[in-house]
Write a protein that holds these residues in place. Structure first.
Motif, PDB file in Angstrom:
ATOM      1  N   UNK A  15      21.468 -91.628  52.799  1.00 55.04           N
ATOM      2  CA  UNK A  15      21.482 -90.498  53.726  1.00 55.04           C
ATOM      3  C   UNK A  15      20.825 -89.278  53.072  1.00 55.04           C
ATOM      4  N   UNK A  16      20.688 -88.212  53.839  1.00 54.27           N
ATOM      5  CA  UNK A  16      20.021 -87.013  53.350  1.00 54.27           C
ATOM      6  C   UNK A  16      20.809 -86.311  52.252  1.00 54.27           C
ATOM      7  N   UNK A  17      22.143 -86.378  52.316  1.00 56.68           N
ATOM      8  CA  UNK A  17      22.982 -85.635  51.374  1.00 56.68           C
ATOM      9  C   UNK A  17      23.900 -86.535  50.552  1.00 56.68           C
ATOM     10  N   UNK A  18      23.535 -87.775  50.437  1.00 57.12           N
ATOM     11  CA  UNK A  18      24.348 -88.695  49.654  1.00 57.12           C
ATOM     12  C   UNK A  18      24.079 -90.130  50.087  1.00 57.12           C
ATOM     13  N   UNK A  19      24.692 -91.053  49.372  1.00 53.95           N
ATOM     14  CA  UNK A  19      24.533 -92.473  49.687  1.00 53.95           C
ATOM     15  C   UNK A  19      25.893 -93.143  49.808  1.00 53.95           C
ATOM     16  N   UNK A  20      25.898 -94.305  50.443  1.00 55.18           N
ATOM     17  CA  UNK A  20      27.130 -95.038  50.716  1.00 55.18           C
ATOM     18  C   UNK A  20      26.906 -96.507  50.432  1.00 55.18           C
ATOM     19  N   UNK A  21      27.844 -97.119  49.724  1.00 54.43           N
ATOM     20  CA  UNK A  21      27.806 -98.555  49.482  1.00 54.43           C
ATOM     21  C   UNK A  21      29.165 -99.137  49.852  1.00 54.43           C
ATOM     22  N   UNK A  22      29.150-100.284  50.519  1.00 53.29           N
ATOM     23  CA  UNK A  22      30.431-100.923  50.841  1.00 53.29           C
ATOM     24  C   UNK A  22      30.265-102.430  50.915  1.00 53.29           C
ATOM     25  N   UNK A  23      31.364-103.137  50.645  1.00 49.29           N
ATOM     26  CA  UNK A  23      31.347-104.594  50.635  1.00 49.29           C
ATOM     27  C   UNK A  23      32.753-105.101  50.894  1.00 49.29           C
ATOM     28  N   UNK A  24      32.882-106.176  51.645  1.00 44.81           N
ATOM     29  CA  UNK A  24      34.173-106.770  51.961  1.00 44.81           C
ATOM     30  C   UNK A  24      34.445-108.015  51.135  1.00 44.81           C
ATOM     31  N   UNK A  57      30.910 -93.728  47.474  1.00 47.14           N
ATOM     32  CA  UNK A  57      30.012 -92.645  47.857  1.00 47.14           C
ATOM     33  C   UNK A  57      29.220 -92.208  46.633  1.00 47.14           C
ATOM     34  N   UNK A  58      27.930 -92.028  46.822  1.00 44.93           N
ATOM     35  CA  UNK A  58      27.070 -91.560  45.753  1.00 44.93           C
ATOM     36  C   UNK A  58      26.615 -90.127  46.005  1.00 44.93           C
ATOM     37  N   UNK A  59      27.110 -89.211  45.209  1.00 50.15           N
ATOM     38  CA  UNK A  59      26.707 -87.808  45.261  1.00 50.15           C
ATOM     39  C   UNK A  59      26.792 -87.230  43.851  1.00 50.15           C
ATOM     40  N   UNK A  60      25.979 -86.221  43.575  1.00 51.74           N
ATOM     41  CA  UNK A  60      26.015 -85.600  42.253  1.00 51.74           C
ATOM     42  C   UNK A  60      25.656 -86.555  41.138  1.00 51.74           C
ATOM     43  N   UNK A  61      24.758 -87.505  41.431  1.00 50.27           N
ATOM     44  CA  UNK A  61      24.262 -88.467  40.434  1.00 50.27           C
ATOM     45  C   UNK A  61      25.346 -89.421  39.926  1.00 50.27           C
ATOM     46  N   UNK A  62      26.389 -89.686  40.750  1.00 51.17           N
ATOM     47  CA  UNK A  62      27.394 -90.653  40.340  1.00 51.17           C
ATOM     48  C   UNK A  62      28.019 -91.301  41.562  1.00 51.17           C
ATOM     49  N   UNK A  63      28.595 -92.487  41.357  1.00 50.17           N
ATOM     50  CA  UNK A  63      29.284 -93.223  42.407  1.00 50.17           C
ATOM     51  C   UNK A  63      30.790 -93.073  42.223  1.00 50.17           C
ATOM     52  N   UNK A  64      31.478 -92.833  43.335  1.00 49.73           N
ATOM     53  CA  UNK A  64      32.926 -92.726  43.296  1.00 49.73           C
ATOM     54  C   UNK A  64      33.541 -93.638  44.348  1.00 49.73           C
ATOM     55  N   UNK A  65      34.608 -94.342  43.945  1.00 46.86           N
ATOM     56  CA  UNK A  65      35.314 -95.216  44.884  1.00 46.86           C
ATOM     57  C   UNK A  65      36.094 -94.388  45.895  1.00 46.86           C
ATOM     58  N   UNK A  66      36.125 -94.895  47.138  1.00 48.31           N
ATOM     59  CA  UNK A  66      36.828 -94.243  48.236  1.00 48.31           C
ATOM     60  C   UNK A  66      37.949 -95.176  48.715  1.00 48.31           C
TER      61      UNK A  66
END
Length: 367
Positions: A247-256, A264-273
């Motif tokens: 996306x324009x202001x971040x990225x998203x990764x998900x898997x089942x 969520x990827x923002x600020x040059x790092x990935x964080x679990x949600x």
């Protein structure tokens, strides 16, 4: 109708997932099963406390105590069984892929409309806890507008254990129709649009069989975006079921499956949600189906949505054969559903059953 009474047609492995999900809900119960093999009937009747077992789907459809059916037999049988069930006045949840031709899809949709019953396609990606959280994040605007997405399924094809009909494209087999439908559905859902064209390579590269085992598709959408869908059934490797949305202001990764996560990827790092996970994987799917019937709503993954997924899949095959980009027969204009409530609110039950999640549902599906 206080409790939806369901018959399961076809008692393969996936039928267990349906029965386990139904067992977690108070609003629905399995009252009958149908399978040619009597030992299969008895296995399910004993395991899930089901009262009736039939040898054929026609016998089950004659049972007045059955309100709806789940069709869990081979891809090549979805069309006939769905039409028969609709004509018997039963609501239908049919497993993916919807059918093996667009003509069959149209006949299934028409049969549901003619008999005033609900038709829902078992596109599970819309109902997993991970998927619902991912879509919630996208819809919130937190990451800004979507730019592009890649949706992937890469897994062991399990050739030796795979039934012959799922190794034959003539019968609707191969990984593209069988599992590619999930990546196309998930991609189209997060792109929040209808597809307009497909350019793809689909082939058989890792196995000797009459169906494909690998596919890569570049899909253009009517909102001006494009994404990639990948489905591979390898002979050896390591699995990947991830969807990544940039996306324009971040990225998203998900898997089942495989790894299970939302990040969520923002600020040059990935964080679990964190996300809500139902007790059974298909629990939210069945809750949505029951709600659509009881409240006279269009199911989230209704017949026209399922048909559009098949239109994309078939166009990818055509593109692979011709080596050209294929524009979908539905055309560049936006099309709308012909039945159901145009705008409604759809509530999906979480794993706690008492909690409810609401989201705007346009045209009977979340887009």
């Amino acid at each position: 109708m206080s409790i939806l009474r369901v018959g399961i047609i076809g008692l393969g492995e996936i039928a267990q997932s349906h029965c386990s999900a139904i067992a977690e809900l108070d609003s629905v119960e399995v009252v009958a099963v149908a399978d040619f093999f009597e030992e299969k009937q008895r296995q399910y009747m004993d395991q899930y406390n089901i009262a009736k077992g039939y040898s054929t789907h026609t016998e089950l459809l004659e049972d007045p105590e059955v309100d709806a059916v789940a069709i869990t037999l081979g891809h090549q049988l979805h069309h006939r069984l769905t039409v028969d069930a609709c004509n018997a006045g039963k609501h239908v949840l049919v497993e993916k892929p919807m059918a093996i031709s667009l003509e069959q899809c149209d006949q299934m949709i028409q049969a549901a409309d003619d008999n005033n019953v609900k038709l829902m396609i078992g596109l599970t990606q819309h109902f997993y806890g991970t998927s619902l959280k991912a879509k919630e994040i996208l819809d919130s605007g937190q990451l800004g507008p979507v730019i592009t997405a890649i949706s992937c399924i890469s897994k062991n094809w399990n050739y030796k254990g795979r039934r012959p009909q799922y190794r034959s494209r003539y019968l609707g087999g191969g990984i593209w129709l069988g599992n590619g439908v999930h990546v196309v559905d998930r991609l189209t859902w997060v792109m929040a649009s209808q597809a307009v064209s497909v350019s793809a390579a689909v082939g058989t590269r890792a196995h000797y069989q009459a169906g494909d085992d690998s596919a890569t598709a570049f899909i253009r959408y009517k909102n001006g975006l494009a994404g990639i869908a990948v489905a591979v059934g390898y002979a050896d490797g390591a699995p990947n079921f991830e969807c990544q949305v940039i996306c324009a202001n971040g990225s998203l990764r998900f898997s089942q499956h495989g790894e299970k996560f939302v990040r969520i990827g923002q600020g040059e790092k990935w964080e679990d949600v964190p996300y809500d996970e139902p007790k059974a994987e298909m629990q939210n799917e069945w809750a949505a189906f029951v709600q659509a019937i009881q409240q006279e709503l269009e199911p989230p993954t209704h017949g026209l949505w399922g048909r559009h997924m098949m239109e994309i899949l078939f166009a990818a095959e055509q593109s692979s054969i011709t080596g050209k980009e294929v524009f979908l027969e539905s055309g560049p204009g936006w099309f709308t559903q012909t039945s159901g409530t145009p705008v409604n609110i759809c509530l999906l039950y979480t794993s706690d059953a008492a909690d409810e999640r609401s989201s705007v549902d346009l045209g009977g599906r979340r887009i």
